[in-house]
Design an enzyme around this catalytic site. Structure first.
Site, mmCIF file in Angstrom:
data_model
loop_
_atom_site.group_PDB
_atom_site.id
_atom_site.type_symbol
_atom_site.label_atom_id
_atom_site.label_comp_id
_atom_site.label_asym_id
_atom_site.label_seq_id
_atom_site.Cartn_x
_atom_site.Cartn_y
_atom_site.Cartn_z
ATOM 1 N N LYS A 114 0.823 -1.214 0.000
ATOM 2 C CA LYS A 114 0.000 0.000 0.000
ATOM 3 C C LYS A 114 0.853 1.258 0.000
ATOM 4 O O LYS A 114 0.465 2.269 -0.585
ATOM 5 C CB LYS A 114 -0.938 0.024 1.211
ATOM 6 C CG LYS A 114 -2.124 -0.924 1.084
ATOM 7 C CD LYS A 114 -3.225 -0.542 2.073
ATOM 8 C CE LYS A 114 -4.367 -1.532 2.036
ATOM 9 N NZ LYS A 114 -5.409 -1.219 3.027
ATOM 10 N N LYS A 206 -6.336 -10.886 -8.715
ATOM 11 C CA LYS A 206 -7.442 -11.004 -7.768
ATOM 12 C C LYS A 206 -8.600 -10.098 -8.160
ATOM 13 O O LYS A 206 -8.390 -9.001 -8.655
ATOM 14 C CB LYS A 206 -6.973 -10.581 -6.366
ATOM 15 C CG LYS A 206 -6.797 -11.750 -5.410
ATOM 16 C CD LYS A 206 -6.355 -11.271 -4.053
ATOM 17 C CE LYS A 206 -7.521 -10.860 -3.161
ATOM 18 N NZ LYS A 206 -7.115 -10.652 -1.758
ATOM 19 N N LYS A 209 -11.841 -4.200 -6.045
ATOM 20 C CA LYS A 209 -12.661 -3.012 -6.283
ATOM 21 C C LYS A 209 -11.860 -1.930 -6.998
ATOM 22 O O LYS A 209 -12.440 -1.008 -7.556
ATOM 23 C CB LYS A 209 -13.234 -2.485 -4.970
ATOM 24 C CG LYS A 209 -12.217 -1.823 -4.063
ATOM 25 C CD LYS A 209 -12.907 -1.111 -2.921
ATOM 26 C CE LYS A 209 -11.921 -0.668 -1.860
ATOM 27 N NZ LYS A 209 -11.007 0.383 -2.264
#
Ligand code: TRP
Length: 343
Positions: A114, A206, A209
């Site tokens: 991240k 994967k 969103k």
């Protein structure tokens, strides 16, 4: 010391829940209600480790709560609440910030992913994220945590924090009259491979969103038409379905669609292939679309209804928070005196 079997898990309200969240997490939470005390949290304090628009955060919090209920979690049996209503999460996280080492946090792969090259300029909360997650779990002395593979490292860190607290404060824990460990060493309940759901456009990525293509994921709020259309258009290779699981290796898209069918019907991939092996996509995709619409359609309807009914959803969260707070406060009464805080 033996601990009552108790399940805790959490989902971040960051918008647009999809099939991956359902099969990888929410669906697996439902049957645990029959065997354990279950606490299912909407982790809004984790969400703000990266910027969230306040109105979006409120909407997303209600969306996760609605998904829990629509999927079959009974808010009377299990506890459903949002993290920020039980302030003891923040309080225990602070104590854990003083137990955990910075090096432990820097090693977390989710943080590294991240933060990327920007690690000096992300929030301090993002670095401390796993410490708050440990507090979520240990505040309730949860013995089992159902999580996806990606959260395994955070669970190990939770165990390290519990062990270090138990050890650093061993004398004080004993002096307060507790025999043995104060916090349990929590076990992960890791999902099987059939619940790792990949993008409908690329079987090696994967379902996420943040994928720019809306076709890559099935949103839990998609209507029946959208669900069926996305499955019909899912990327596949031209070959027919194999007769056994070995035949799925190096065919990521086929593997993913068979996995989705298996998870939605509570079967194994081998059982699905026993039925569909040798058949083409022209047979399999419509069958998968029907199954997905049958399971997700009614759930999406119920979610949409609940999201609009904010009075009901907010009352569920408030009631859950009240019940959670009783357990959390009992733990904190002990933690405060173990640590040496005067009250
Ligand atoms: N970190 C988890 C995720 O991103 C969410 C989470 C927060 C969680 N606290 C938790 C999961 C406690 C399990 C238990 O998926």
């Amino acid at each position: 010391m033996t601990f009552t079997p108790r399940v805790f898990s959490g989902i971040q309200p960051s918008g647009d829940l999809h099939l991956g969240n359902y099969l990888g997490a929410i669906r697996r939470f439902v049957p645990l209600q029959d065997t354990h005390d279950c606490i299912y949290c909407v982790v809004d304090m984790h969400a703000i480790t990266v910027w969230q628009d306040p109105d979006d955060l409120r909407r997303a919090t209600r969306e996760v709560a609605a998904a829990y209920v629509a999927a079959g979690i009974d808010p009377k049996r299990a506890i459903i609440f949002n993290q920020s209503q039980v302030i003891q999460h923040a309080e225990l996280a602070w104590v854990f910030n003083c137990i955990a080492r910075i090096g432990w946090m820097n090693r977390m792969t989710q943080f590294k992913d991240k933060a990327g090259k920007n690690s000096e300029n992300v929030s301090l909360g993002l670095l401390a994220y796993p410490s708050l997650m440990a507090a979520d779990i240990l505040l309730y002395k949860a013995t089992h945590v159902p999580v996806g593979d990606d959260q395994k490292q955070h669970l190990e860190l939770t165990r390290d924090i519990a062990a270090k607290f138990n050890n650093d404060y061993a004398a004080s824990i004993a002096a307060q009259g507790h025999d043995g460990e104060f916090f349990p060493i929590t076990e992960p309940l890791i999902a099987g491979p059939a619940t790792r759901i990949m993008s409908l456009r690329d079987g090696t990525k994967k379902m996420s969103k943040s994928d720019p293509s809306d076709q890559s994921r099935i949103s839990l709020l998609d209507d029946a038409d959208a669900i069926a259309r996305k499955i019909r258009k899912a990327t596949t290779d031209p070959a027919e379905l194999p007769h056994d699981i070995e035949g799925l290796s190096s065919r990521p898209e086929a593997d993913n669609l068979v996995g989705i069918y298996a998870a939605l019907s509570d079967r194994t991939k081998a059982q699905v292939l026993a039925e569909f092996g040798g058949k083409g996509w022209g047979t399999f995709k419509p069958a998968l679309a029907d199954l997905a619409v049958a399971v997700l359609g009614p759930m999406g309807d119920e979610m949409r209804r609940l999201i609009e009914d904010t009075t009901t959803i907010d009352a569920i969260l408030r009631d859950g928070a009240e019940r959670a707070r009783v357990i959390a406060e009992a733990t904190m009464v002990d933690v405060r005196s173990i640590v040496g805080f005067i009250r």
